[in-house]
Design a protein around this motif. Sequence first.
Motif, PDB file in Angstrom:
ATOM      1  N   ASN A 107      39.190  12.259   6.040  1.00 41.44           N
ATOM      2  CA  ASN A 107      39.817  13.520   5.648  1.00 41.44           C
ATOM      3  C   ASN A 107      39.863  14.533   6.797  1.00 41.44           C
ATOM      4  O   ASN A 107      40.532  15.563   6.684  1.00 41.44           O
ATOM      5  CB  ASN A 107      39.053  14.143   4.475  1.00 41.44           C
ATOM      6  N   LEU A 108      39.130  14.278   7.876  1.00 36.14           N
ATOM      7  CA  LEU A 108      39.131  15.206   9.011  1.00 36.14           C
ATOM      8  C   LEU A 108      40.382  15.006   9.850  1.00 36.14           C
ATOM      9  O   LEU A 108      40.705  13.886  10.250  1.00 36.14           O
ATOM     10  CB  LEU A 108      37.886  14.987   9.868  1.00 36.14           C
TER      11      LEU A 108
ATOM     12  N   PRO B 122      37.256  16.953   3.052  1.00 37.93           N
ATOM     13  CA  PRO B 122      38.166  17.578   4.019  1.00 37.93           C
ATOM     14  C   PRO B 122      37.548  18.860   4.560  1.00 37.93           C
ATOM     15  O   PRO B 122      36.630  19.428   3.957  1.00 37.93           O
ATOM     16  CB  PRO B 122      39.413  17.872   3.177  1.00 37.93           C
TER      17      PRO B 122
ATOM     18  N   PRO C 192      33.805  20.664   6.935  1.00 37.65           N
ATOM     19  CA  PRO C 192      33.488  20.273   5.555  1.00 37.65           C
ATOM     20  C   PRO C 192      32.397  21.181   4.993  1.00 37.65           C
ATOM     21  O   PRO C 192      31.378  21.417   5.652  1.00 37.65           O
ATOM     22  CB  PRO C 192      32.980  18.835   5.705  1.00 37.65           C
TER      23      PRO C 192
ATOM     24  N   ASN D 103      34.763   9.921   8.144  1.00 42.05           N
ATOM     25  CA  ASN D 103      35.401  10.852   7.212  1.00 42.05           C
ATOM     26  C   ASN D 103      36.886  10.942   7.560  1.00 42.05           C
ATOM     27  O   ASN D 103      37.294  11.695   8.439  1.00 42.05           O
ATOM     28  CB  ASN D 103      34.741  12.228   7.310  1.00 42.05           C
TER      29      ASN D 103
END
Length: 596
Positions: free
Chosen positions: A576-577, A185, A169, A574
């Motif tokens: 988005n990872l 992301p 990120p 997170n």
Amino acid sequence: MKRKIYNIKNVGLIGLMGLVSLTQTGCSDFLEIKPQSEIILEDFWNEKADVDNIVTGCYTALLDEGVRRRMMIWGEGRSDNFQSGQNITSDASLYNILKENITAMNSYTTWDGFYDIINRCNTVLKYAPGVAEVDPGYTQGDLKATIAEASAIRDLCYFYLIRTFRDVPYSEEAFTDDDQVMNLPATPFYTVLDYLIADLEKVKGDAVTRYPDTQPRYQTGRITRDVIHAMLCEMYLWKKDYDNCIKYADLVIESKKAIEEENRNKNGRLAGLGGSSQAQITARLNGFPLVNDRLTGTTFGDVYEDIFVNGASKETIFELSYEDSPQSSNRTNNSAISTLYGNSTTRKGLLAPSSVLLDDIAKTSGRTIFEDQTKFLDSRLYTNCSTDESVITKYATSRLTINTASLSANKAASASYSWFTEKDNGSKWIIYRLSDIMLLKAEALCQQMESGSSDAIIEANKPKLEAAFNLVNAINKRALCKATLTDADTLHAGDYTTKNLMEELVIRERQRELMFEGKRWFDLVRYCMRENNTTRIMTAASNRDDVNKQFVQSFFRKMDAIFWPYNLEEMKVNLNLVPNPAFSSGESTSMEKTTD
């Protein structure tokens, strides 16, 4: 409602700041601040001292043991330089790293220390311009220098992150209160690399060129233009832009030569000749301003103490400067070294020199790391580790004496060490030094050559071969423990007449010169990315005794495996990872077989 200053983890930013010393005295003027649990945003950022305090906190955070451990383990822990040391099972995460049994639950996969520093820097970049508007004592020149300094520290942290995790990120936003959420992301490796290069290119001209002679620790312990040029040199090498890599290497080299010339004019001679003539040192080092050893008698070891113990050496570009005798001055000590490499009490730390290294040293011919020509003359045989005790000595010892009086073709020199005590390690952790940059340039020169061994190709490559050899040879000759060198002692240019031969010489020289300095794994990753295969890492891993050799041969066939997994807790926060597919989450026992 008044806003409070927070870092990403919602911990009081100013409250985390300790005292940092970047001068030679026990009392630092850059800058001592009183810890505070929290500071109201509207009551802060009113004067230059406020900006300086936060910048100081950025450097302080780099000295943190967790950050320092990751610099060491991310940059080298999986390489062929290490094996298990004493009491390794007390650190299960490190033990599993050496076994290549890494999961997303491994504690070394956490990155909050680096993102904390990034956020400190982003906070400076956000609020410093407002201070320049209200404090006449904080000039536009001061502001530009601050922006260059904070940008470079932030970019250095991101550079560590992408070399370790590949895609991470990326944000230039300052997270200053607990209402903000960092849920981004991962940005691709080369996109982040381009951001970092563009950022450094933008600010490089505003960075401080030189600090006063009265503040030698500033010159190597804070960001300068030379540091930014060194970072650009390495980043362009990872980008495979070899012209720019060489350009910035040359800027660093020429800057160091200019400083050397100034000192010569002031003092009438080169600093630290140790009884040797100026002409003798210049010839020995091929004209490069490296730290030199005495070239008289049979006692050597000055280079080690000058660079790693005393600090602020003429060769150093950027170092994390721990205070001399930190325990007596109640300052931060280099505790990561004491734990991982060793100290006067334990001698051996959690890590030890690998069997690859120890076996190589024991040989008198057919070595893979050290050159056969040097036999036992190479000081790095003794600087890096003690073969008698199979312990790492670099950074863990405060003094090294190499005595070559009884050295022969089949007998090593005798080496004696003084060890730092467990809580009093003041060694300086080197981020960049001149020999590193010289070898990065040599690597770039190799990549500009044509492959093959025909007469035409050899002739076309000749200027670059000579330039690369000149760089490697200077560093290699500096390391030889002999006052007067003969042809039999030194490397021979005629042995390295192709791109492949020179390339292998450069990577071997980097391994022995920069061993245990957090460089080796990153070097291997860079080569694998350039060659688009994992052969080098597969070979290095297979040579280690700590791993299941059959497993690593299979595991490292995947390019994903050369990077690290995101931490499981980070992925829970997170969403988005996307997990690295080469690694287990660690929530099951699916990888226990690799610990055999």
